[in-house]
Design an enzyme around this catalytic site. Structure first.
Site, PDB file in Angstrom:
ATOM      1  N   LYS A   1       0.803  -1.232   0.000  1.00 32.60           N
ATOM      2  CA  LYS A   1       0.000   0.000   0.000  1.00 32.60           C
ATOM      3  C   LYS A   1       0.834   1.279   0.000  1.00 32.60           C
ATOM      4  CE  LYS A   1      -4.210  -1.679   2.216  1.00 32.60           C
ATOM      5  NZ  LYS A   1      -5.222  -1.405   3.248  1.00 32.60           N
TER       6      LYS A   1
ATOM      7  N   ASP B   1     -10.153   2.901   1.910  1.00 36.99           N
ATOM      8  CA  ASP B   1     -10.339   2.449   3.292  1.00 36.99           C
ATOM      9  C   ASP B   1     -10.969   3.558   4.129  1.00 36.99           C
ATOM     10  OD1 ASP B   1      -9.215  -0.068   2.876  1.00 36.99           O
ATOM     11  OD2 ASP B   1      -7.188   0.665   3.272  1.00 36.99           O
TER      12      ASP B   1
END
Ligand code: ATR
Length: 265
Positions: free
Chosen positions: A65, A100
């Site tokens: 990420k 997210d």
């Protein structure tokens, strides 16, 4: 046919393929969602390779990420969070996003939790960062509490109007809070909660990012206190829904995606 996928290492147990494919099926979208496991230092090469192969979109999970940031044009939220979990190849250069954050806010909103007032975020790791920026962008005042207090201060320094605290401060912080999010891994491996049960109250909306088990000790305690509870599968669902909508340009079939996800939890 469009190809979407997930890069992670390891990636084997992911729930994203059935969740996204249920979405394609419900809307009759001609697409597949597959998983890829590049070597751990291979984030940039994977993004370049996916672009060359005509992949339409990638989700990104651990350990890629942060590394993917440098291989894409990140939007402002992904840049501030310092992590990308969704890459869109539909323009010239691949763009990077972090769903997210919105996964958490949409999960709360779907349960009629108002995103105003004060939010307590427990945890200052990757999940805590995303949730803290997401709630602050909604206009909430964010209080970050973390086992390692210095990390809570470091995160709070980056987030508008936020403050950092130790876990000991939780009872005081929660007394007048509106939202509580557990963004630690506590509750995953044992029946423990990062928050003392008697600090919870009925005016809270409580989201636990842990989704295995679905019913954590924190959520049981929160329900006992009369709080609105939101389990971690909702956050997982809405980060996927947000990626699906960005990629396809269509409103996601949330119920079909939710069903596919919950069948496997
Ligand atoms: P993620 O990307 O899922 O957020 P992470 O970056 O490793 O994972 O962060 C894990 C978070 O859970 C951290 O906030 C960590 O606290 P520390 O910063 O003090 O390590 C928190 N955490 C993990 N185990 C914990 C425990 N037993 N008690 C309290 N907090 C814990």
């Amino acid at each position: 046919m469009d190809v979407y996928g997930l890069i992670g290492n390891p990636v084997g147990h992911s729930l994203s393929p059935p969740m996204h494919e249920a979405g394609y099926e419900a809307l009759d979208v001609d697409a597949r969602y597959v998983t890829f496991e590049p070597p751990k230092d291979g984030a940039a090469a994977a993004v370049e390779g996916a672009a060359d192969l005509g992949v339409a979109g990638l989700n990104v999970t651990i350990p890629f990420k942060q590394d993917v940031l440098a291989a894409v044009e990140p939007d402002s939220l992904a840049r501030r969070i310092g992590a990308v979990n969704t890459v869109d190849f539909s323009g010239g250069e691949p763009t990077g996003h972090n769903t997210d954050a919105v996964g958490a806010t949409r999960a709360l909103r779907a349960h009629d939790v108002a995103l105003s007032g004060t939010a307590v975020v427990v945890g200052a790791g990757g999940a805590g960062r995303a949730v803290a920026f997401g709630l602050a962008d909604e206009g909430m005042t964010v209080r970050v509490a973390n086992r390692t207090e210095s990390k809570a201060h470091d995160l709070a320094d980056e987030v508008r109007e936020a403050t950092g605290h130790s876990l000991d401060a939780l009872p005081e912080l929660l007394a007048d809070a509106d939202v509580l999010v557990n963004a630690t891994s506590v509750g995953m491996e044992s029946d423990e909660s990062p928050v003392p049960a008697d600090a919870l109250h009925g005016d809270l909306g409580v989201l636990d990012a842990v989704y295995r088990p679905l019913e954590t000790r924190l959520l049981r305690d929160a329900a006992d206190a009369g709080a609105t509870t939101v389990d971690g599968a909702w956050m997982l669902l809405y980060q996927g829904v947000e990626a699906f909508e960005r990629w396809t340009g269509r409103e996601a079939p949330v119920d079909a995606m939710n069903e596919a996800l919950r069948e496997r939890l």
